[in-house]
Design an enzyme around this catalytic site. Structure first.
Site, PDB file in Angstrom:
ATOM      1  CG  HIS A  29      -1.870  -1.168   1.245  1.00 50.97           C
ATOM      2  ND1 HIS A  29      -1.482  -2.451   1.558  1.00 50.97           N
ATOM      3  CD2 HIS A  29      -3.202  -1.244   0.967  1.00 50.97           C
ATOM      4  CE1 HIS A  29      -2.523  -3.267   1.486  1.00 50.97           C
ATOM      5  NE2 HIS A  29      -3.576  -2.569   1.128  1.00 50.97           N
ATOM      6  CG  ASN A 177      -5.940   8.885   2.650  1.00 50.67           C
ATOM      7  OD1 ASN A 177      -7.117   8.546   2.564  1.00 50.67           O
ATOM      8  ND2 ASN A 177      -4.960   8.016   2.840  1.00 50.67           N
ATOM      9  CE  LYS A 239      -5.509   5.110  -0.623  1.00 49.83           C
ATOM     10  NZ  LYS A 239      -6.775   4.426  -0.285  1.00 49.83           N
ATOM     11  CB  SER A 335     -23.039 -11.104  35.981  1.00 47.01           C
ATOM     12  OG  SER A 335     -24.329 -10.553  36.126  1.00 47.01           O
ATOM     13  CD  GLU A 356     -19.544  -6.301  25.158  1.00 47.68           C
ATOM     14  OE1 GLU A 356     -19.620  -5.564  24.137  1.00 47.68           O
ATOM     15  OE2 GLU A 356     -20.477  -6.392  25.986  1.00 47.68           O
ATOM     16  CG  HIS A 405     -24.172 -15.716  32.799  1.00 42.57           C
ATOM     17  ND1 HIS A 405     -23.201 -15.095  33.542  1.00 42.57           N
ATOM     18  CD2 HIS A 405     -25.322 -15.506  33.464  1.00 42.57           C
ATOM     19  CE1 HIS A 405     -23.744 -14.525  34.609  1.00 42.57           C
ATOM     20  NE2 HIS A 405     -25.032 -14.768  34.579  1.00 42.57           N
ATOM     21  CG  ASP A 413     -31.237 -13.936  31.908  1.00 40.41           C
ATOM     22  OD1 ASP A 413     -32.232 -13.200  32.024  1.00 40.41           O
ATOM     23  OD2 ASP A 413     -30.258 -13.886  32.665  1.00 40.41           O
TER      24      ASP A 413
END
Lengths: 607, 607
Positions: A29, A177, A239, A335, A356, A405, A413
């Protein structure tokens, strides 16, 4: 040569070398490298405090190329600082070269692998958190981002978290860019669009012409004056800057230049400048937290406890014993019971909120600095960070993940909260360790073992209480298993909740005169091939039972172990999409309970 | 009863019923329901245009509970509109009840499963895109979001995309109750923090007291006046609103109320109001694009083409034949060749930029409205959206995914771009189909087949050109395989690039007098158990070869198929972390090339 000329020449050298490396490779690149060459030239000459001779100096700044495809620029910079020879530069992308297509830590100046976009900045957040709260050192974290990758939600998790945590040791260089792989980005050259977003998240922003060396110098100097906010430098760039054939044009992403010689000529030809980066001040020693000598928690056989709770207790105890242990959680610490660590070691606990990807990325960043990071959330939600875990393995990261869990056994649940694919997903991570305890004492031992493991380790824990079946001093080597009941007619293999079902099944079978061997396969990867083969040799066959989809989990781990020495295997797993219900109802419906195990065992014995 | 009183009473009923349902269940999230009860009461009474008697009316508004844990509120609303009886409401979370712990489309008024936070809004973006550009109907998409989930990057992908696409048919109701599961959110009640972020992304924002029915009414009326921007209504609320014991207090997340009777009394007791939602105007018929009758592309045997390119050609042709086919891509359409579809069907092509979660979520939203969505990116980057795919299966979504650039065979770009875990990950999705073609004609047939599959289907394609070995009219049923070479000594099983290596190995073995059967296992899931068993019966054993980690992929699919009828299997897969290099070099290093396959075959024959 005056500084302005030197920097200008250095930038052109970085461009030329990016062209040369990608031309030698026949891929890569160059145009994505050329847009950021000026940003890099000024960074190397006076701002980056990184001793390339001592990459392990704790006080070093960190440089992450979040736009990992700009690797030609990074490697050209490594050449410019004298870390890589020109010969080696031209091995770019060759088999066996350390200059891989995208950067990996096979090079000592690369902290983490990049190339999956949107990961560098959240990892940088982890390093910046480590600098502020763990190492307590004044190093800076510089992250070069592409503008295309700003579309990744993980980048916004990082912006949000860095702003909230006031990480003014984090500086993002956004190489705007305006051109992605296939077309213009959403915002083109509208720097104010990015600025508004970053400012909303609590960042300081500086908008510059990314090819104006004075503006770059001024932006860096400004960014280095900390004011409690992370800094985003929004640099308008072109670029392919410097080569008229490709500059600011679509259609040249990820391709070596068609006319490299002419391009190098247009860039002023090859140069061989060397730049000396600033060294960090002094030989900083990283902060080490007090290390005590407390014991690990122990539980009486016959009592009941959820393995997720044992995890929390073990982690808190581990935190007493080891000052390098840190914990992160995704806003479910009550939990996962990582709250027990938080309550006893708040200085080493990191609330990552419901993000997360950022959680796993932060753990990756912290382990760059040697911290022993445990990150926890519901196992189902770790799937949100799967790409980060995949890349962490390529980063050679030591990372401990706990997912609570697991499976249909969570009950009411419902399926959105049930991890039923996690064993498959984590087994299929390079070099991973996958552990799945069935009682509290086993959990404690495995958590302690994880602290010393390298690579990605994953602990699967259960929601509901389960009886303690092992004494506190029992040892559970990674890669081992336990024959919890001997028998020569048939073998039952379980782990976690299904180990208890297998024991119940063995009781039932015993009353029918069938002696079942029961194997606790707590180490799903690596797996105890020897014990499984012995069972295959000595009994009529194996019944495997797992609270997981049929693919890629415990059953297939057993089958792989027995591939060379095949034996009849009856694989029980969750087949139909579960709903809500009581754990026992759902285990029964899924046919992974004692009754189903016993039935398959009878089939094997009578066949 | 005047409207104000009615709405107030209705809101209290929703609260009471949320308490009753969760108390009956002994679990669930009443306090998270109570904060949004006023928002829901006003929505049901006059704003939501949804005919509950005809949930399939194309003109219906859509309502997504992104905060799926507020399911008691949703089900109480279903009771209030007469869709669910009170008896059924009290079956909440029971085994067999349709009122699962978190909403799933087992109920006809639920479009998609929620419960993994941060997914409802990006799915809503997909529905809103469908409304604007595909159905071309004036329905609105209402998404109820929690404030905690605003930390998920996927939410910001949605904000970004909706703003960019000017989706003024999308209204997000943000229930800012300031309390997460374990503690306060990052921004607490600072509505302006959310507003600044959403405005930066091009949204219109309205800040209100979420318990003031007049402010809610005014906000909805305002939001319904489209001005080219999506609307975020930021509602300051109290978690557990209406019950003093829990209102705005920590420690009551995800628990039924300890004193439900007193709470119901404080809320004014049980009520049995019914509310009639507005019906959409007319019987709108969704837009259908012209459907032609062009043929599928066909390729001459012996020519070479990358399967990713065949994908693009097949998809474009499918678009000619079927007006319901739409395509989405993550800004790599010139790599996945979905650009061929874009170029011929720009009205049905969606550029999702580098935001894989939003891409998959949008496809899920579009399939809610019956569109046949294909989403593509590099296979490695689909791992970014794994949680969305997991949830899509629970949503019973029909979703077609194409991942390009599989395995080490991509060569120079290095491990960050190599999908080596995708087969495991996608096999471990409930009800999934996993396909992996080795030539262009096979690819075309499988793409056409995917259009008619239900559930999640995944097509793995390769970067490099491979020879066409099948005639254009060959059929490839899902769940089948092809015995491409007969032989009785040993069996070689491959797919994609390794099928070609297996053929080369068979040539080599033939020259040594070993007759190898070669099976093209293009359907990894479901797998052709019968053909594999026959091979196990008729030959000395099977060599499997896959461009994938050893766990959860082709080899283990074969082992599972043979679990009942075990046979010696030698599983070849990628074991060590690859770097860059030429495809052949990397296949050789990984020992999944013809030489390695032949060597294992010889072992089996001589053992």
């Amino acid at each position: 040569m005056d500084q302005a000329t030197f920097r200008s020449e250095l930038a052109q050298q970085l461009r030329v070398d990016s062209v040369r490396a990608s031309t030698a490779a026949g891929s890569g690149h160059p145009t994505s490298s050329m847009s950021a060459a000026d940003l890099m030239a000024v960074l190397l000459d006076g701002h980056l405090r990184l001793d390339f001779d001592r990459p392990d100096n704790p006080a070093n700044d960190h440089l992450i190329f979040s736009k990992g495809h700009a690797s030609p620029l990074l490697y050209s910079a490594f050449k410019a600082v004298g870390a890589v020879e020109d010969d080696e530069l031209l091995t770019f992308r060759e088999f066996g070269s350390k200059l891989e297509g995208h950067p990996t830590p096979i090079l000592p100046w690369v902290d983490v692998a990049t190339g999956s976009l949107g990961q560098g900045l959240p990892i940088g957040v982890g390093l910046a958190l480590a600098g502020k709260r763990l190492d307590r050192l004044p190093y800076r974290v510089w992250v070069l981002c592409g503008d295309s990758e700003m579309a990744e939600g993980s980048v916004w998790e990082a912006l949000e978290h860095a702003g909230h945590q006031q990480l003014d040791n984090l500086i993002a260089l956004i190489d705007v860019n305006r051109l992605g792989q296939t077309g213009p980005t959403m915002h083109g050259w509208d720097l104010s669009a990015y600025a508004a977003r970053a400012q909303a998240a609590g960042w300081r922003t500086i908008e510059i012409d990314g090819h104006d060396l004075e503006q770059i110098e001024s932006a860096y100097s400004d960014a280095e004056m900390s004011d409690g906010r992370p800094v985003a430098i929004l640099a308008r760039t072109e670029k392919g800057k410097g080569v008229s054939e490709v500059s600011d044009k679509l259609g040249f992403h990820g391709k070596p230049l068609a006319h490299a010689e002419e391009a190098i000529e247009e860039l002023g030809g090859q140069r061989d400048l060397r730049v000396k980066t600033a060294k960090p001040e002094g030989d900083a020693v990283p902060h080490v937290f007090d290390t005590g000598s407390g014991g690990l928690p122990a539980f009486d056989e016959g009592t009941e406890l959820a393995t997720r709770k044992a995890y929390g207790q073990a982690l808190a105890a581990l935190g007493d014993r080891r000052g390098d242990v840190v914990a992160l959680d995704g806003e479910v610490s009550n939990s996962t019971f990582s709250e027990l660590f938080r309550d006893s070691h708040s200085d080493r606990y990191f609330e990552m909120y419901i993000a997360e990807q950022q959680m796993v990325a932060a753990a990756v960043g912290m382990q760059v600095r040697g911290w022993c990071a445990f990150a926890s959330t519901f196992a189902a939600f770790l799937s949100r960070a799967y790409d980060f875990v995949r890349m962490a393995a390529i980063s050679r990261a030591d990372l401990r993940l706990m997912g609570s869990h697991a499976g249909v056994a969570i009950g009411e649940d419902g399926p959105s909260q049930m991890a039923l694919e996690d064993l498959a997903a984590f087994r299929a991570v390079h070099g991973s360790t996958v552990l799945y305890p069935c009682d509290a004492n086993q959990t404690v031992q495995l958590v302690a073992a994880m602290a010393d493991l390298s690579g990605i380790s994953y602990l699967r824990t259960s929601r509901g209480a389960m009886p303690v079946i092992y004494p506190p001093d029992e040892e559970f080597p990674v890669g081992g298993s336990k024959v919890v009941r001997n028998g020569s007619h048939v073998t039952l293999v379980g782990a976690g909740v299904t180990l208890h079902e297998a024991l119940k099944a063995a009781d039932q079978l015993a009353s029918e005169g069938i002696e079942a061997r029961v194997i606790d396969l707590y180490s799903i990867k690596p797996v105890d091939t020897e014990t499984l083969r012995r069972a295959a040799d000595e009994t009529a066959g194996l019944v495997t039972a797992e609270d997981h989809w049929p693919e890629g989990g415990l059953g297939e781990a057993v089958l792989s172990a027995l591939a060379d020495r095949p034996a009849p295997v009856r694989k029980l797993a969750v087949q139909a999409l579960p709903g809500s219900g009581k754990p026992a109802e759902l285990l029964g419906q899924a046919r992974i309970d004692a009754a189903a195990i016993a039935e398959k065992a009878r089939e094997l014995v009578s066949s």
